[in-house]
Scaffold this motif. Sequence first.
Motif, PDB file in Angstrom:
ATOM      1  N   GLY A  21       0.784  -1.228   0.000  1.00 15.52           N
ATOM      2  CA  GLY A  21       0.000   0.000   0.000  1.00 15.52           C
ATOM      3  C   GLY A  21       0.816   1.278   0.000  1.00 15.52           C
ATOM      4  O   GLY A  21       0.261   2.366   0.003  1.00 15.52           O
ATOM      5  N   LYS A  22       2.159   1.140  -0.013  1.00 15.04           N
ATOM      6  CA  LYS A  22       3.025   2.321   0.043  1.00 15.04           C
ATOM      7  C   LYS A  22       4.010   2.388  -1.122  1.00 15.04           C
ATOM      8  O   LYS A  22       4.314   3.455  -1.614  1.00 15.04           O
ATOM      9  CB  LYS A  22       3.814   2.343   1.351  1.00 15.04           C
ATOM     10  N   HIS A  23       4.546   1.239  -1.513  1.00 16.53           N
ATOM     11  CA  HIS A  23       5.597   1.195  -2.528  1.00 16.53           C
ATOM     12  C   HIS A  23       5.060   0.588  -3.819  1.00 16.53           C
ATOM     13  O   HIS A  23       4.246  -0.328  -3.787  1.00 16.53           O
ATOM     14  CB  HIS A  23       6.784   0.369  -2.016  1.00 16.53           C
ATOM     15  N   HIS A  24       5.563   1.105  -4.937  1.00 14.71           N
ATOM     16  CA  HIS A  24       5.086   0.566  -6.211  1.00 14.71           C
ATOM     17  C   HIS A  24       5.770  -0.760  -6.553  1.00 14.71           C
ATOM     18  O   HIS A  24       6.835  -1.078  -6.033  1.00 14.71           O
ATOM     19  CB  HIS A  24       5.261   1.582  -7.342  1.00 14.71           C
ATOM     20  N   ILE A  25       5.091  -1.517  -7.408  1.00 18.74           N
ATOM     21  CA  ILE A  25       5.568  -2.836  -7.825  1.00 18.74           C
ATOM     22  C   ILE A  25       6.042  -2.732  -9.268  1.00 18.74           C
ATOM     23  O   ILE A  25       5.324  -2.233 -10.134  1.00 18.74           O
ATOM     24  CB  ILE A  25       4.450  -3.887  -7.692  1.00 18.74           C
ATOM     25  N   LEU A  26       7.234  -3.211  -9.551  1.00 16.61           N
ATOM     26  CA  LEU A  26       7.802  -3.144 -10.899  1.00 16.61           C
ATOM     27  C   LEU A  26       7.174  -4.187 -11.817  1.00 16.61           C
ATOM     28  O   LEU A  26       6.788  -5.277 -11.380  1.00 16.61           O
ATOM     29  CB  LEU A  26       9.314  -3.373 -10.843  1.00 16.61           C
ATOM     30  N   ASP A  27       7.095  -3.855 -13.114  1.00 19.82           N
ATOM     31  CA  ASP A  27       6.582  -4.804 -14.108  1.00 19.82           C
ATOM     32  C   ASP A  27       7.341  -6.118 -14.051  1.00 19.82           C
ATOM     33  O   ASP A  27       6.758  -7.193 -14.179  1.00 19.82           O
ATOM     34  CB  ASP A  27       6.687  -4.232 -15.524  1.00 19.82           C
ATOM     35  N   ALA A  28       8.645  -6.044 -13.842  1.00 20.74           N
ATOM     36  CA  ALA A  28       9.476  -7.258 -13.814  1.00 20.74           C
ATOM     37  C   ALA A  28       9.038  -8.194 -12.690  1.00 20.74           C
ATOM     38  O   ALA A  28       9.091  -9.416 -12.831  1.00 20.74           O
ATOM     39  CB  ALA A  28      10.950  -6.896 -13.655  1.00 20.74           C
TER      40      ALA A  28
END
Length: 122
Positions: A21-28
């Motif tokens: 809920g705080k950090h984005h998730i990379l496509d990889a």
Amino acid sequence: MKLDYDLIREILLITEEYSDGKHHILDAFYQKRITPVPSNAAMRTNVEYLRMARYVQCKLTSAKVYRIIDLTPKGREYLDSIRDEKVWQKVKEKIRENAGTISMDIVKNLAVKIAEGFIFHS
């Protein structure tokens, strides 16, 4: 590029499981968990759609790419309707029989009806 409902479902499932809920998730990160591995273009197209439809909260990176942070209530509701594998397979069967592309609202409504059938006619 057309929406890929299987990819959308996988993105939502993975986001639910791994998001803080705080950090984005990379496509990889997604691509390592999805088979077959989606192309970068497919990821961008489907993530952008999920963002515009308000199914996910995103962050715009300095590279002008949206990265998912979390599901929205609307995204969680959609995911809940298609979560069950048996329901999802039936939904895909109906989509193949009757259309090709179909709105996510219709997919959700169809999933709810199928799930109700499983629950009340079992």
